[in-house]
Design an enzyme around this catalytic site. Structure first.
Site, PDB file in Angstrom:
ATOM      1  N   HIS A 179       1.221 -16.145 -19.628  1.00 57.35           N
ATOM      2  CA  HIS A 179       1.694 -16.755 -21.018  1.00 57.35           C
ATOM      3  C   HIS A 179       2.560 -18.148 -20.537  1.00 57.35           C
ATOM      4  CE1 HIS A 179       0.092 -14.522 -24.255  1.00 57.35           C
ATOM      5  NE2 HIS A 179       0.354 -13.579 -23.682  1.00 57.35           N
ATOM      6  N   ASP A 180       2.761 -18.940 -21.382  1.00 50.79           N
ATOM      7  CA  ASP A 180       3.445 -20.117 -21.250  1.00 50.79           C
ATOM      8  C   ASP A 180       4.333 -20.104 -20.038  1.00 50.79           C
ATOM      9  OD1 ASP A 180       4.542 -22.938 -22.569  1.00 50.79           O
ATOM     10  OD2 ASP A 180       6.165 -21.589 -21.631  1.00 50.79           O
ATOM     11  N   ARG A 209     -20.971 -14.474 -21.171  1.00 53.44           N
ATOM     12  CA  ARG A 209     -21.273 -13.328 -21.330  1.00 53.44           C
ATOM     13  C   ARG A 209     -21.606 -13.228 -22.837  1.00 53.44           C
ATOM     14  NH1 ARG A 209     -16.724 -11.886 -18.174  1.00 53.44           N
ATOM     15  NH2 ARG A 209     -15.299 -11.403 -19.617  1.00 53.44           N
ATOM     16  N   LYS A 261     -20.177 -10.508 -30.706  1.00 52.65           N
ATOM     17  CA  LYS A 261     -20.695  -9.479 -29.662  1.00 52.65           C
ATOM     18  C   LYS A 261     -22.221  -8.951 -30.311  1.00 52.65           C
ATOM     19  CE  LYS A 261     -16.211  -7.087 -28.852  1.00 52.65           C
ATOM     20  NZ  LYS A 261     -15.465  -5.849 -29.017  1.00 52.65           N
ATOM     21  N   ASP A 320       2.294 -23.962 -23.053  1.00 51.98           N
ATOM     22  CA  ASP A 320       1.435 -24.108 -24.163  1.00 51.98           C
ATOM     23  C   ASP A 320       1.067 -25.248 -24.595  1.00 51.98           C
ATOM     24  OD1 ASP A 320       0.935 -21.341 -23.764  1.00 51.98           O
ATOM     25  OD2 ASP A 320       1.868 -20.675 -25.685  1.00 51.98           O
TER      26      ASP A 320
END
Length: 387
Positions: free
Chosen positions: A137-138, A102, A73, A167
């Site tokens: 998720h997976d 970003r 950041k 995954d």
């Protein structure tokens, strides 16, 4: 720990910057590192806990890395990371679409500094599409691919198959393949490129043969009724007298005949009359036979045969199997038994894996090797943007 440098292996000399992630990203990076690539992982200064082991040594997907901690950041830390990327062959990231942009580390800026960079982006849904920004998720990715629907017992709900299909198979493996393909392309063009790796795409790709089977009418949508989903009596697992299990998979008729002979059954009574349609009559008979001996006893019966038989081993048992012992497939590294690098290269063997490192351990040692000067490091440390 000595600098990784050139440790040997087919990817020796390849330089990779990995932005720390979980699941498929470290899996794919591990494959590259196992094959000898020099990988530096940029971890968060305050890592997000997503289920990784608390003790770094057990986080085996992060083996073979040097790990630094950086606050991305911070603008100056971002510039430092960009300097590192400018010296890399491959960048690997697993954030949601737009996050790297970003942070000032998007593909356009990276390619301005390093036109030959292979920029690998791992997500669940891909960089585009209506689900691109959604969490998942997976299990969600394989649900949308048709894979989850197909896995399970007849009459039972779909069964989550660990995180192997989405995954690690659809994500990590496809990432490694994509990176290697892009590197080959760079040899011809001199240019790098962006790779959009979506776990849902990989899971779909893994299902290719089954889409063909469905289109031809050979694949039933009813779970547990096809040959390789446990529907065929000869392609299943059976419980033994001691409660342990064995697996059978003699799809070819000649192997099935041998299986029935080993079981003390007349092949003529079963072979060729044991299709998925016969599962309700043949399976109970096979189950009855297997319950008569222990798993160890059945292993002796089938030893040396071509009946496509193997005991069902737990993770705790695999290292003691003679096949794994002879091939050294599960070495103990720092006392932790783990799979050896795969595949095996006879001309350029992969180096012995190095244990996972605690984040930040290698900052002072590794960053100078990537061209980061002492003054920059001191400044970043004073701002706590580098640990």
């Amino acid at each position: 720990m000595d600098p990784q440098g050139n440790r040997g292996g087919p990817l020796a000399g390849l330089k990779v910057v990995e932005f720390a992630g979980v699941g498929p990203t470290p899996m794919g990076t591990m494959l590259l590192a196992d094959m000898g690539a020099e990988v530096v992982t940029i971890d968060r200064t305050e890592p997000i806990d997503l289920g990784s082991p608390k003790t770094p040594g057990f986080d085996l997907l992060r083996r073979n890395r040097l790990v630094v901690k950086m606050d991305l950041k911070n603008k100056e830390a971002q510039a430092c990371a960009l300097d590192m990327v400018s010296k890399a062959d491959v960048l690997i990231e697993g954030f949601r679409p737009g996050v790297m942009e970003r942070m000032g580390l998007g593909p356009d800026l990276c390619h301005e500094r390093n036109p030959g960079l292979v920029y690998a982006r791992m997500t669940g849904w891909g960089q585009t599409g209506p689900l691109a920004d959604r969490a998942g998720h997976d299990l969600n990715y394989i649900a949308l691919s048709g894979a989850l629907h197909a896995i399970g017992r007849e009459g039972a709900p779909p069964t989550p198959p660990l995180s192997l299909v989405g995954d690690f198979g659809g994500g990590g493996l496809y990432m490694a393949v994509g990176v290697l393909a892009a590197l080959h392309s760079r040899q011809q063009s001199g240019k790098g490129q962006v790779i959009d790796i979506a776990m849902v795409d990989g899971a779909l790709s893994l299902m290719t043969a089954f889409y063909g089977g469905y289109a031809s009418g050979r694949l039933s949508l009813q779970r547990g009724t096809n040959v390789v989903d446990g529907g065929a009596p000869y392609y299943d697992v059976y419980q033994c007298a001691d409660g342990e299990y064995v697996s059978l998979a003699p799809i070819e008729l000649r192997f099935r005949r041998e299986m029935y002979e080993k079981l003390g059954l007349n092949p003529g009574d079963f072979a060729g009359k044991d299709s998925s349609a016969d599962r309700h009559t043949v399976k109970p008979r096979l189950a009855e036979v297997f319950r008569q001996k222990t798993r160890a006893e059945w292993c002796k019966v089938f030893e040396g045969s071509d009946a496509c038989f193997a005991p069902v081993l737990s993770v705790a048992e695999t290292a003691d199997h003679p096949h794994h012992i002879e091939r050294r497939s599960l070495p103990a590294i720092d006392g932790i038994v783990q799979p050896a690098p795969a595949p095996r290269f006879l001309g350029t063997p992969s180096p012995t894996p190095r244990p996972p490192r605690r984040a930040g351990t290698d900052t002072d040692e590794d960053l100078p090797r990537w061209g980061i000067d002492a003054q920059t490091m001191k400044k970043l440390k004073s701002m706590k943007a580098l640990l």
